[in-house]
Design an enzyme around this catalytic site. Structure first.
Site, short mmCIF file in Angstrom:
data_model
loop_
_atom_site.label_atom_id
_atom_site.label_comp_id
_atom_site.label_asym_id
_atom_site.label_seq_id
_atom_site.Cartn_x
_atom_site.Cartn_y
_atom_site.Cartn_z
N THR A 113 0.86 -1.18 0.00
CA THR A 113 0.00 0.00 0.00
C THR A 113 0.89 1.23 0.00
OG1 THR A 113 -1.65 -1.18 1.29
CG2 THR A 113 -1.83 1.22 1.23
N LYS B 299 -7.36 1.66 -2.81
CA LYS B 299 -6.90 1.20 -1.50
C LYS B 299 -7.02 2.34 -0.47
CE LYS B 299 -4.83 -1.27 1.65
NZ LYS B 299 -5.02 -2.59 2.18
N LYS C 59 0.86 4.97 8.30
CA LYS C 59 1.49 5.32 7.01
C LYS C 59 0.43 5.49 5.92
CE LYS C 59 2.48 1.82 4.72
NZ LYS C 59 1.85 0.93 3.73
P1 NAP Z 1 5.37 -6.39 7.56
O1 NAP Z 1 4.89 -7.62 8.23
O2 NAP Z 1 5.92 -5.27 8.37
O3 NAP Z 1 6.46 -6.87 6.47
C1 NAP Z 1 7.11 -5.91 5.67
C2 NAP Z 1 7.94 -6.64 4.62
O4 NAP Z 1 8.61 -5.66 3.82
C3 NAP Z 1 9.04 -7.52 5.22
O5 NAP Z 1 9.24 -8.64 4.40
C4 NAP Z 1 10.24 -6.57 5.20
O6 NAP Z 1 11.48 -7.25 5.21
C5 NAP Z 1 10.03 -5.90 3.87
N1 NAP Z 1 10.71 -4.60 3.74
C6 NAP Z 1 10.41 -3.44 4.38
N2 NAP Z 1 11.25 -2.48 3.99
C7 NAP Z 1 12.08 -3.02 3.08
C8 NAP Z 1 13.16 -2.53 2.31
N3 NAP Z 1 13.57 -1.26 2.40
N4 NAP Z 1 13.79 -3.37 1.49
C9 NAP Z 1 13.43 -4.66 1.39
N5 NAP Z 1 12.40 -5.20 2.09
C10 NAP Z 1 11.75 -4.38 2.93
O7 NAP Z 1 4.24 -5.73 6.66
P2 NAP Z 1 2.91 -6.43 6.06
O8 NAP Z 1 1.84 -6.36 7.08
O9 NAP Z 1 3.27 -7.70 5.41
O10 NAP Z 1 2.52 -5.31 4.95
C11 NAP Z 1 3.20 -5.24 3.69
C12 NAP Z 1 2.44 -4.23 2.82
O11 NAP Z 1 1.08 -4.70 2.64
C13 NAP Z 1 2.34 -2.83 3.43
O12 NAP Z 1 2.41 -1.86 2.42
C14 NAP Z 1 0.98 -2.85 4.10
O13 NAP Z 1 0.45 -1.53 4.23
C15 NAP Z 1 0.18 -3.70 3.12
N6 NAP Z 1 -0.98 -4.41 3.70
C16 NAP Z 1 -0.92 -5.00 4.93
C17 NAP Z 1 -2.05 -5.66 5.43
C18 NAP Z 1 -2.06 -6.35 6.78
O14 NAP Z 1 -3.14 -6.66 7.30
N7 NAP Z 1 -0.90 -6.63 7.37
C19 NAP Z 1 -3.22 -5.71 4.68
C20 NAP Z 1 -3.25 -5.13 3.42
C21 NAP Z 1 -2.12 -4.47 2.94
P3 NAP Z 1 12.11 -7.77 6.61
O15 NAP Z 1 11.51 -9.13 6.85
O16 NAP Z 1 13.56 -7.82 6.36
O17 NAP Z 1 11.72 -6.78 7.68
#
Ligand code: NAP
Length: 296
Positions: free
Chosen positions: A99, A174, A242
């Site tokens: 997102t 979104k 964010k």
């Molecule tokens: P998360 O659990 O915090 O995981 C973030 C992922 O991004 C991890 O694999 C992290 O790697 C990687 N990452 C972050 N910064 C990076 C960088 N600079 N270079 C390379 N890898 C990087 O987040 P999430 O909940 O999966 O969410 C991911 C996305 O989906 C976000 O944009 C979020 O807004 C969106 N989203 C989330 C949800 C939800 O319910 N969680 C629902 C819909 C959409 P590391 O493992 O090394 O930290």
């Protein structure tokens, strides 16, 4: 989907969402390679699924026809786009499920167009449960031909894929989702904190209210844990914060501000200042409970 078994798909970003999404690609026979910044996670998925643990994003790109990104913020997506680029093959399609802002999607699409590579912004909704269960909702922006190529991968991870139009429209949709999500979180946490102060049996309240016109995903999936004082992610406070900063900027460009955005940002900033930014966004309940003096 006759060619789905032939499509080679790579996944970048194995967080709360990416883990389940990549596992569902594997179940569909599509997962070719994974890459994650913290290599232990990609090693785990590679061992579990038998896919390639790529050493770099470019190595992953060189193996794949469709590359899915699911990382945190705009700058992370832009960084991944740069790191994928040296390995991308002409005709590949990159799909960003993170997102982020519309400008990031447009930047990515323009950069890839010069290389003969397609780009689709495809943010998702449905939480980590939706990612695990393969029933996410996908809001897609981009050329029909690019979306068609990526469709077997998107279908493996979701219950619904809707093409909203040009690149950026997925992210704009979104933002709609996140504004509504903020309003629902405000309403549910207010209502349940009120119920608790009234000394009502909370399980029964969640059951019956969740069966009527005020039903919501957040009430049914997060209500039971939040009233126990538990806030496991899920979706981190810091990530929804964010998203709402993006929504706030978009609303300002449209000449307004929205109460649900402003109130939720204020609540999240209080939670983050208290060290709760990595909790699930249902942690908003912590703040709401403090407002009530329980009934005797
Ligand atoms: P998360 O659990 O915090 O995981 C973030 C992922 O991004 C991890 O694999 C992290 O790697 C990687 N990452 C972050 N910064 C990076 C960088 N600079 N270079 C390379 N890898 C990087 O987040 P999430 O909940 O999966 O969410 C991911 C996305 O989906 C976000 O944009 C979020 O807004 C969106 N989203 C989330 C949800 C939800 O319910 N969680 C629902 C819909 C959409 P590391 O493992 O090394 O930290």
């Amino acid at each position: 989907m006759s060619n789905s078994n032939l499509l080679k798909v790579g996944f970048v970003g194995l967080g709360s969402m990416g883990l389940g999404m990549s596992r569902n690609l594997h179940k569909a026979g599509l997962l070719t390679a994974v890459w994650n910044r913290t290599a232990a996670k990609s090693a785990m998925v590679a061992e579990e699924t038998g896919c390639v643990k790529a050493s770099t994003p470019a190595d992953l790109a060189a193996l794949c026809e469709v590359i899915i990104i699911c990382v945190s913020e705009d700058e992370d997506v832009l960084q991944m786009i740069s790191e994928l680029t040296p390995g991308l093959k002409s005709g590949a399609v990159v799909v960003d499920c993170s997102t982020v802002g519309i400008a990031t999607a447009q930047t990515a699409a323009a950069k890839f167009a010069n290389l003969g590579v397609g780009f689709v912004d495809a943010p998702v909704s449905g939480g980590s449960e939706g990612a695990d269960n393969g029933n996410l909702a996908v809001m897609a922006g981009g050329d029909v031909a690019h979306l068609d190529k990526a469709m077997p991968a998107l279908e493996a991870m979701s219950a619904r894929v809707v093409h909203i139009g040009e690149v950026g429209n997925g992210q704009a949709t979104k933002a709609v989702n996140q504004i509504i999500g903020a309003g629902v979180a405000q309403a549910v946490t207010d209502g349940l904190a009120f119920a608790e102060a009234m000394n009502l049996p909370m399980e029964k309240v969640i059951d019956v209210v969740g069966s009527g016109a005020s039903a919501s995903w957040f009430l049914s999936y997060r209500g039971p844990s939040m009233v126990q004082g538990e806030f496991p992610v899920g979706f981190k406070v810091a990530l929804h914060h964010k998203d709402l900063k993006i929504c706030q900027r978009m609303a300002a460009q449209l000449g307004t501000s929205l109460l649900s955005i402003e109130a939720t940002l204020t609540d999240y900033e209080a939670l983050m200042a208290d060290g709760f930014g990595d909790e699930d966004y249902s942690a908003m309940y912590r703040l709401k409970k403090r407002k009530f003096t329980p009934r005797d």
